[in-house]
Design a protein around this motif. Structure first.
Motif, short mmCIF file in Angstrom:
data_model
loop_
_atom_site.label_atom_id
_atom_site.label_comp_id
_atom_site.label_asym_id
_atom_site.label_seq_id
_atom_site.Cartn_x
_atom_site.Cartn_y
_atom_site.Cartn_z
N GLY A 293 -3.51 -3.76 -7.16
CA GLY A 293 -2.31 -4.55 -7.37
C GLY A 293 -1.22 -4.07 -6.44
O GLY A 293 -1.32 -3.01 -5.81
N ASP A 294 -0.15 -4.86 -6.35
CA ASP A 294 0.94 -4.53 -5.43
C ASP A 294 1.74 -3.33 -5.92
O ASP A 294 1.79 -3.02 -7.12
CB ASP A 294 1.88 -5.72 -5.29
N HIS A 295 2.36 -2.65 -4.95
CA HIS A 295 3.28 -1.57 -5.29
C HIS A 295 4.50 -2.13 -6.02
O HIS A 295 4.88 -3.29 -5.82
CB HIS A 295 3.75 -0.86 -4.02
N PRO A 296 5.14 -1.32 -6.85
CA PRO A 296 6.38 -1.77 -7.50
C PRO A 296 7.51 -1.84 -6.48
O PRO A 296 7.42 -1.26 -5.38
CB PRO A 296 6.63 -0.68 -8.55
N ASP A 297 8.56 -2.54 -6.83
CA ASP A 297 9.77 -2.57 -6.01
C ASP A 297 10.75 -1.52 -6.52
O ASP A 297 10.64 -1.03 -7.66
CB ASP A 297 10.42 -3.95 -6.09
N ILE A 298 11.70 -1.19 -5.68
CA ILE A 298 12.75 -0.26 -6.11
C ILE A 298 13.49 -0.87 -7.28
O ILE A 298 13.90 -2.03 -7.25
CB ILE A 298 13.71 0.04 -4.94
N GLY A 299 13.66 -0.11 -8.33
CA GLY A 299 14.32 -0.60 -9.54
C GLY A 299 13.34 -0.98 -10.64
O GLY A 299 13.74 -1.20 -11.79
N THR A 313 -22.50 -0.64 -5.42
CA THR A 313 -22.96 -1.90 -6.02
C THR A 313 -21.88 -2.98 -6.01
O THR A 313 -22.10 -4.07 -6.52
CB THR A 313 -23.41 -1.65 -7.46
N GLY A 314 -20.71 -2.67 -5.48
CA GLY A 314 -19.62 -3.63 -5.44
C GLY A 314 -18.33 -3.05 -5.95
O GLY A 314 -18.31 -1.98 -6.57
N SER A 315 -17.23 -3.73 -5.75
CA SER A 315 -15.92 -3.26 -6.18
C SER A 315 -15.65 -3.67 -7.61
O SER A 315 -15.88 -4.82 -8.00
CB SER A 315 -14.83 -3.83 -5.25
N VAL A 316 -15.15 -2.69 -8.41
CA VAL A 316 -14.87 -2.97 -9.82
C VAL A 316 -13.51 -2.39 -10.18
O VAL A 316 -13.01 -1.46 -9.54
CB VAL A 316 -15.95 -2.37 -10.74
N ARG A 317 -12.92 -2.93 -11.24
CA ARG A 317 -11.66 -2.39 -11.78
C ARG A 317 -11.95 -1.04 -12.42
O ARG A 317 -12.93 -0.86 -13.13
CB ARG A 317 -11.09 -3.38 -12.81
N ALA A 318 -11.08 -0.07 -12.19
CA ALA A 318 -11.33 1.29 -12.68
C ALA A 318 -10.06 1.94 -13.19
O ALA A 318 -9.62 2.97 -12.71
CB ALA A 318 -11.95 2.15 -11.58
N GLY A 319 -9.43 1.31 -14.18
CA GLY A 319 -8.24 1.90 -14.78
C GLY A 319 -7.00 1.64 -13.95
O GLY A 319 -6.92 0.67 -13.19
N SER A 320 -6.01 2.53 -14.09
CA SER A 320 -4.75 2.36 -13.37
C SER A 320 -4.09 3.72 -13.18
O SER A 320 -4.47 4.71 -13.82
CB SER A 320 -3.81 1.43 -14.15
N ILE A 321 -3.11 3.77 -12.29
CA ILE A 321 -2.34 4.99 -12.07
C ILE A 321 -0.85 4.64 -12.06
O ILE A 321 -0.46 3.53 -11.67
CB ILE A 321 -2.72 5.70 -10.75
N PRO A 322 0.01 5.57 -12.47
CA PRO A 322 1.45 5.35 -12.41
C PRO A 322 1.95 5.44 -10.96
O PRO A 322 1.57 6.35 -10.22
CB PRO A 322 2.03 6.47 -13.27
N VAL A 323 2.79 4.50 -10.57
CA VAL A 323 3.37 4.46 -9.23
C VAL A 323 4.86 4.15 -9.36
O VAL A 323 5.27 3.38 -10.22
CB VAL A 323 2.69 3.38 -8.35
N LYS A 324 5.67 4.75 -8.47
CA LYS A 324 7.09 4.43 -8.46
C LYS A 324 7.59 4.28 -7.04
O LYS A 324 7.22 5.06 -6.15
CB LYS A 324 7.91 5.51 -9.17
N ALA A 325 8.42 3.26 -6.81
CA ALA A 325 9.09 3.07 -5.52
C ALA A 325 10.43 3.79 -5.58
O ALA A 325 11.25 3.53 -6.47
CB ALA A 325 9.29 1.58 -5.24
N CYS A 326 10.63 4.69 -4.65
CA CYS A 326 11.83 5.52 -4.67
C CYS A 326 12.92 4.94 -3.78
O CYS A 326 12.64 4.33 -2.73
CB CYS A 326 11.49 6.94 -4.21
N ALA A 327 14.16 5.14 -4.18
CA ALA A 327 15.30 4.55 -3.49
C ALA A 327 15.42 5.04 -2.05
O ALA A 327 15.99 4.35 -1.20
CB ALA A 327 16.59 4.86 -4.26
#
Length: 360
Positions: A293-299, A313-327
């Protein structure tokens, strides 16, 4: 058909099943005593499926380990205890017996060719496009560094996440979750021990030293105490130039398995993770991860972004990670441990993104 013939047929079927699997976690089974293998076959109670990628132990009819899915082999807790009493010579045994890894398979080294394994004390198992390096019987290590077992009482020979058990002559899993100084999980995370590694699983209902953190903050350890803080101000640096999605994996494959906490990517041509599927043999590893998925925006605060596991065997969804866009113009990512020996792919800075991502 007599019962003895039936039992022999069952053993042969189980033998084929167990030896035919392939898994990044436990690719090879090795038994140094025939009786140990007989014990294994005779004590399998149920839950044997056509595919056996990993041995999982259960408290009852269903698996309790997150890695356990219906395609895994399940054993009872009683079998687990009986098995350990009779095969103490096997290496890499988890104390709680939730996951059992055997000699020559945990941990391992993935590489492009056998020339990158230990040239004298390892076995090289050829796969399509890569090889698996594991130490020979009587040696302890990861397929690159292999120490003769007789020397383990004197020298450090066990890989990260294990400690040498001189009495039983094996590398025993370290339960990092039992000692706070051995893991980097915060009060808002649950520490889960696994063979040779631990995982920090988010607990959204928990507080950080009695405080509820805002959506812009995480529970971070600062000056030896946990407190709510902005991860844009507290992170470690990673050079992602050797993990570009355009790089074909060569040599010895690298891993992000042991990264914990918040990280910012800096490099000559990289500053963020790659978005979208990348395929296998990329980024310096076998089956790398990328953002789904896309990166978050600032704010936006800390955003949970899905990740993709680019499997053979192919690309699969594998959970998620926390991401933050910094000012100040960069992203930070939180890693909480992984069971696989792969990496997160980075993306090359493009001309259009230079206005948003800058080095400070």
């Amino acid at each position: 058909m007599s019962f003895s013939v039936f039992l022999l047929n069952v053993r042969l079927v189980l033998l084929r099943k167990v030896l035919s699997y392939a898994s990044p976690e436990c690719p090879v089974l090795y038994f140094s005593r025939i009786m140990s293998f007989v014990l294994l076959l005779e004590n399998v109670l149920s839950c044997v499926s056509p595919e056996c990628p990993l041995l999982c132990f259960c408290n009852g009819p269903s698996c309790v380990s997150p890695e356990c899915v219906p395609s895994y082999v399940c054993f009872s807790r009683m079998f687990c205890l009986v098995f350990l009493q009779n095969v103490s010579h096997l290496m890499f045994v988890s104390p709680e017996c939730s996951v059992l890894c055997f000699s020559r398979m945990c941990p391992i080294l993935y590489a492009k060719s056998c020339s990158f394994c230990n040239t004298t004390n390892s076995n090289c198992e050829a796969r399509v496009g890569y090889v698996i390096c594991t130490c020979k019987p009587g040696f302890i290590g990861n397929g690159l560094n292999c120490t003769r077992m007789a020397f383990c009482d004197i020298y450090k020979c066990c890989p990260d996440g294990y400690t040498w058990d001189a009495k039983n002559k094996l590398c025993a899993d370290i339960n990092e979750c039992l000692t706070p100084t051995l893991n980097k999980c915060s009060p808002r995370e649950t520490c889960i021990n696994r063979n040779g590694i631990y995982l920090c699983v988010p607990n959204t209902s928990a507080l950080c030293s009695g405080t509820a953190c805002s959506s812009n903050q995480d529970c971070l350890k600062i000056n030896d105490s946990f407190q709510c803080a902005d991860p844009c101000d507290y992170y470690d640096l990673l050079n992602g130039d050797n993990k570009l999605s355009s790089i074909e994996s060569t040599g010895r494959f690298i891993t992000d398995r042991y990264n914990f906490g918040w990280f910012r990517y800096v490099g000559r041509i990289t500053a963020s993770l790659k978005v979208g599927a990348v395929g296998t043999f990329k980024c310096g590893s076998l089956e790398p991860f990328s953002l789904g998925g896309d990166h978050p925006d600032i704010g936006d605060g800390i955003k949970s972004v899905p990740i993709i596991s680019n499997l053979l065997t192919g690309s699969v969804r594998a959970g998620s990670i926390p991401v933050k866009a910094c000012a100040r113009g960069y992203y930070v990512y939180k890693y909480s441990g992984m069971l696989k020996y792969d990496v997160y792919c980075t993306g090359k800075i493009s001309a259009g993104s230079c206005t948003k991502i800058v080095f400070t």
